[in-house]
Design an enzyme around this catalytic site. Structure first.
Site, PDB file in Angstrom:
ATOM      1  N   SER A  38       0.763  -1.414  -0.157  1.00 53.51           N
ATOM      2  CA  SER A  38      -0.135  -0.112   0.036  1.00 53.51           C
ATOM      3  C   SER A  38       1.018   1.452  -0.020  1.00 53.51           C
ATOM      4  O   SER A  38       1.754   1.591   0.963  1.00 53.51           O
ATOM      5  CB  SER A  38      -0.828   0.274   1.213  1.00 53.51           C
ATOM      6  OG  SER A  38      -1.871  -1.114   1.194  1.00 53.51           O
ATOM      7  N   HIS A  69      -2.765   1.286  -4.637  1.00 55.05           N
ATOM      8  CA  HIS A  69      -2.311   0.217  -5.286  1.00 55.05           C
ATOM      9  C   HIS A  69      -2.568   0.687  -6.725  1.00 55.05           C
ATOM     10  O   HIS A  69      -3.699   0.607  -7.335  1.00 55.05           O
ATOM     11  CB  HIS A  69      -2.993  -1.126  -4.990  1.00 55.05           C
ATOM     12  CG  HIS A  69      -2.747  -1.728  -3.662  1.00 55.05           C
ATOM     13  ND1 HIS A  69      -1.731  -2.468  -3.687  1.00 55.05           N
ATOM     14  CD2 HIS A  69      -3.103  -1.194  -2.295  1.00 55.05           C
ATOM     15  CE1 HIS A  69      -1.386  -2.843  -2.288  1.00 55.05           C
ATOM     16  NE2 HIS A  69      -2.539  -2.088  -1.633  1.00 55.05           N
ATOM     17  N   HIS A  91      -6.014  -8.404  -2.091  1.00 59.03           N
ATOM     18  CA  HIS A  91      -6.080  -9.038  -0.677  1.00 59.03           C
ATOM     19  C   HIS A  91      -7.265 -10.032  -0.391  1.00 59.03           C
ATOM     20  O   HIS A  91      -8.389  -9.559  -1.133  1.00 59.03           O
ATOM     21  CB  HIS A  91      -6.364  -7.918   0.296  1.00 59.03           C
ATOM     22  CG  HIS A  91      -4.998  -6.818   0.004  1.00 59.03           C
ATOM     23  ND1 HIS A  91      -5.351  -5.921  -0.783  1.00 59.03           N
ATOM     24  CD2 HIS A  91      -3.734  -6.676   0.770  1.00 59.03           C
ATOM     25  CE1 HIS A  91      -4.232  -4.951  -0.791  1.00 59.03           C
ATOM     26  NE2 HIS A  91      -3.332  -5.569   0.096  1.00 59.03           N
ATOM     27  N   TYR A  93      -9.196  -9.427   2.078  1.00 61.00           N
ATOM     28  CA  TYR A  93     -10.243  -8.829   2.791  1.00 61.00           C
ATOM     29  C   TYR A  93     -10.928  -8.212   1.593  1.00 61.00           C
ATOM     30  O   TYR A  93     -12.139  -7.556   1.910  1.00 61.00           O
ATOM     31  CB  TYR A  93      -9.598  -7.798   3.763  1.00 61.00           C
ATOM     32  CG  TYR A  93      -8.748  -6.563   3.125  1.00 61.00           C
ATOM     33  CD1 TYR A  93      -9.156  -5.519   2.427  1.00 61.00           C
ATOM     34  CD2 TYR A  93      -7.230  -6.648   3.404  1.00 61.00           C
ATOM     35  CE1 TYR A  93      -8.299  -4.750   1.780  1.00 61.00           C
ATOM     36  CE2 TYR A  93      -6.536  -5.553   2.939  1.00 61.00           C
ATOM     37  CZ  TYR A  93      -7.003  -4.590   2.140  1.00 61.00           C
ATOM     38  OH  TYR A  93      -6.100  -3.627   1.630  1.00 61.00           O
ATOM     39  N   GLU A  94     -10.502  -8.106   0.483  1.00 59.57           N
ATOM     40  CA  GLU A  94     -11.469  -7.678  -0.814  1.00 59.57           C
ATOM     41  C   GLU A  94     -12.230  -8.862  -1.265  1.00 59.57           C
ATOM     42  O   GLU A  94     -12.846  -8.606  -2.390  1.00 59.57           O
ATOM     43  CB  GLU A  94     -10.510  -7.189  -1.882  1.00 59.57           C
ATOM     44  CG  GLU A  94      -9.448  -6.057  -1.590  1.00 59.57           C
ATOM     45  CD  GLU A  94      -8.457  -5.718  -2.636  1.00 59.57           C
ATOM     46  OE1 GLU A  94      -8.887  -5.165  -3.636  1.00 59.57           O
ATOM     47  OE2 GLU A  94      -7.367  -6.016  -2.438  1.00 59.57           O
ATOM     48  N   ALA A 121       2.948  -2.295   3.760  1.00 63.88           N
ATOM     49  CA  ALA A 121       2.628  -1.584   4.802  1.00 63.88           C
ATOM     50  C   ALA A 121       2.144  -2.310   6.037  1.00 63.88           C
ATOM     51  O   ALA A 121       1.207  -3.241   5.911  1.00 63.88           O
ATOM     52  CB  ALA A 121       1.539  -0.506   4.558  1.00 63.88           C
ATOM     53  N   MET A 216      -2.098  -7.089   6.388  1.00 61.95           N
ATOM     54  CA  MET A 216      -3.188  -7.921   5.829  1.00 61.95           C
ATOM     55  C   MET A 216      -2.614  -8.519   4.552  1.00 61.95           C
ATOM     56  O   MET A 216      -3.468  -9.234   3.739  1.00 61.95           O
ATOM     57  CB  MET A 216      -4.150  -6.954   5.772  1.00 61.95           C
ATOM     58  CG  MET A 216      -4.972  -6.313   6.849  1.00 61.95           C
ATOM     59  SD  MET A 216      -6.390  -5.308   6.461  1.00 61.95           S
ATOM     60  CE  MET A 216      -6.107  -4.050   7.909  1.00 61.95           C
ATOM     61  N   SER A 217      -1.553  -8.645   4.341  1.00 62.64           N
ATOM     62  CA  SER A 217      -1.177  -9.222   3.119  1.00 62.64           C
ATOM     63  C   SER A 217       0.375 -10.265   3.296  1.00 62.64           C
ATOM     64  O   SER A 217       0.183 -10.855   4.331  1.00 62.64           O
ATOM     65  CB  SER A 217      -0.791  -8.110   2.185  1.00 62.64           C
ATOM     66  OG  SER A 217       0.573  -7.591   2.640  1.00 62.64           O
ATOM     67  N   ASN A 240       2.331   2.688  10.882  1.00 62.12           N
ATOM     68  CA  ASN A 240       1.678   3.221  12.312  1.00 62.12           C
ATOM     69  C   ASN A 240       2.343   2.374  13.398  1.00 62.12           C
ATOM     70  O   ASN A 240       2.800   1.245  13.293  1.00 62.12           O
ATOM     71  CB  ASN A 240       0.266   3.222  12.427  1.00 62.12           C
ATOM     72  CG  ASN A 240      -0.122   1.595  11.679  1.00 62.12           C
ATOM     73  OD1 ASN A 240       0.158   1.174  10.695  1.00 62.12           O
ATOM     74  ND2 ASN A 240      -0.980   1.097  12.582  1.00 62.12           N
ATOM     75  N   HIS A 252      -6.548   4.486   6.660  1.00 63.32           N
ATOM     76  CA  HIS A 252      -5.801   3.749   5.482  1.00 63.32           C
ATOM     77  C   HIS A 252      -5.071   5.264   4.915  1.00 63.32           C
ATOM     78  O   HIS A 252      -3.806   5.193   4.245  1.00 63.32           O
ATOM     79  CB  HIS A 252      -6.852   3.500   4.156  1.00 63.32           C
ATOM     80  CG  HIS A 252      -6.145   2.725   3.051  1.00 63.32           C
ATOM     81  ND1 HIS A 252      -5.208   2.107   3.271  1.00 63.32           N
ATOM     82  CD2 HIS A 252      -6.558   3.228   1.708  1.00 63.32           C
ATOM     83  CE1 HIS A 252      -5.067   1.370   1.922  1.00 63.32           C
ATOM     84  NE2 HIS A 252      -5.798   2.465   1.165  1.00 63.32           N
TER      85      HIS A 252
HETATM   86  N1  HPA Z   1      -2.652  -3.367  10.989  1.00 62.80           N
HETATM   87  C1  HPA Z   1      -2.978  -4.216   9.768  1.00 62.80           C
HETATM   88  N2  HPA Z   1      -2.375  -3.756   8.745  1.00 62.80           N
HETATM   89  C2  HPA Z   1      -1.643  -2.587   8.558  1.00 62.80           C
HETATM   90  C3  HPA Z   1      -1.588  -1.905   9.656  1.00 62.80           C
HETATM   91  C4  HPA Z   1      -1.899  -2.345  10.926  1.00 62.80           C
HETATM   92  O1  HPA Z   1      -1.837  -1.578  12.177  1.00 62.80           O
HETATM   93  N3  HPA Z   1      -0.737  -0.698   9.176  1.00 62.80           N
HETATM   94  C5  HPA Z   1      -0.623  -0.928   7.942  1.00 62.80           C
HETATM   95  N4  HPA Z   1      -1.339  -2.052   7.371  1.00 62.80           N
END
Ligand code: HPA
Length: 277
Positions: A38, A69, A91, A93-94, A121, A216-217, A240, A252
């Site tokens: 991302s 993306h 992903h 989640y999509e 990310a 998440m990937s 983060n 996001h």
């Molecule tokens: N959690 C899950 N996926 C992420 C995060 C997170 O804190 N930051 C960037 N992608």
């Protein structure tokens, strides 16, 4: 791509057509492939002699729907090597299926590319981490479960998770980072199914099981890569740090902002590794 796909034969028919297309468009014989996470999509713009192929032109290539993306394959020179950069991924989640989530990895293997660099990310779980840090992935934990699990039939081989992330490539990355003055953190990446960022309780769980970053990937891509015999390097960009006392709702938007800033260092690190291959 049909949701009914169950095995390698069906799924790899699309991969074969995609590979032929990329070969016709001059993808060359890459020494490495890079999958971008991302917000990191500007990376592809910095390749020399770049040939850009939109995902829409590549048969079977699933198009990313999430902002940040780009959705193109870029072939070009990176660190003096021919590289193939996948700018954008899909992903679970999509609501994507394993055949789609692993499409780029299977394509890379089909093209005979020996080295796969996966980037993402991620949220940092180590109190020493700061936003913008790069983390060398030493190993991974899969918390992706349920019907979307990757199957051995689709993988077409045995998963070899004992050294999912190549020790040799990790060593090259450490040297490249030191040479280029890039601070490189290290740790274990935990892949969750998403789509939500984690609750404080989930953060606590992830830390307890030994994760230094969560995202998440990546996890299913690396599982597939082990079955197809690719040598893998993984780099997380910490966007983060959702730790107690530092916790706030991750958005996001902030993940994308950190991606834009960290992308340059990531590019420098990966070109440093490419030089040493
Ligand atoms: N959690 C899950 N996926 C992420 C995060 C997170 O804190 N930051 C960037 N992608």
């Amino acid at each position: 791509m049909s949701a009914k796909l169950r095995d390698r034969g069906d799924a790899d028919r699309d991969v074969e057509r995609a590979a032929k297309l990329l070969e016709r468009r001059g993808a060359g014989r890459p020494s490495l492939a890079v999958v971008l996470g991302s917000g990191l999509s500007s990376f592809g713009e910095d390749l020399e002699d770049a040939v850009v192929v939109p995902y829409a032109d590549v048969p079977g290539m699933p198009a990313p729907a999430v902002s940040g993306h780009a959705g193109s394959v870029v072939a070009g020179r990176l660190g003096g090597r021919q590289a193939l950069v996948f700018s954008g991924r899909v992903h679970h989640y999509e609501n994507r299926m394993p055949a789609e989530v692993t499409f780029a990895v299977r394509l890379v293997a089909r093209l005979g590319v020996p080295v796969l660099v996966v980037t993402n990310a991620a949220g940092g779980l180590d109190p020493g981490f700061e936003v913008g840090d790069l983390m060398l992935i030493r190993d991974q934990i899969s918390m992706i479960s349920g019907p979307r699990r990757l199957t051995a039939a689709l993988a077409g081989g045995t998963f070899r998770m004992g050294e999912a992330y190549s020790e040799r490539l990790q060593a090259l990355a450490r040297v490249a980072a030191a040479e280029r003055g890039i601070r490189l953190r290290e740790g274990v990446y935990l892949g969750s199914l998403g789509p939500t960022y984690e609750t404080p309780a989930e953060i606590g769980l992830a830390r307890t099981v030994g994760a230094s970053a969560v995202g998440m990937s990546t996890v299913p891509e690396v599982q597939m890569a082990t079955a197809r015999g690719l040598e893998v390097l993984g780099i997380s960009l910490i966007t983060n740090v959702p730790l107690p006392g530092r916790f706030h709702e991750t958005t996001h938007k902030e993940v994308l902002a950190a991606g834009r800033e960290g992308g340059r260092r990531l590019l420098s690190l990966v070109s440093g590794v490419a030089e040493k291959l």
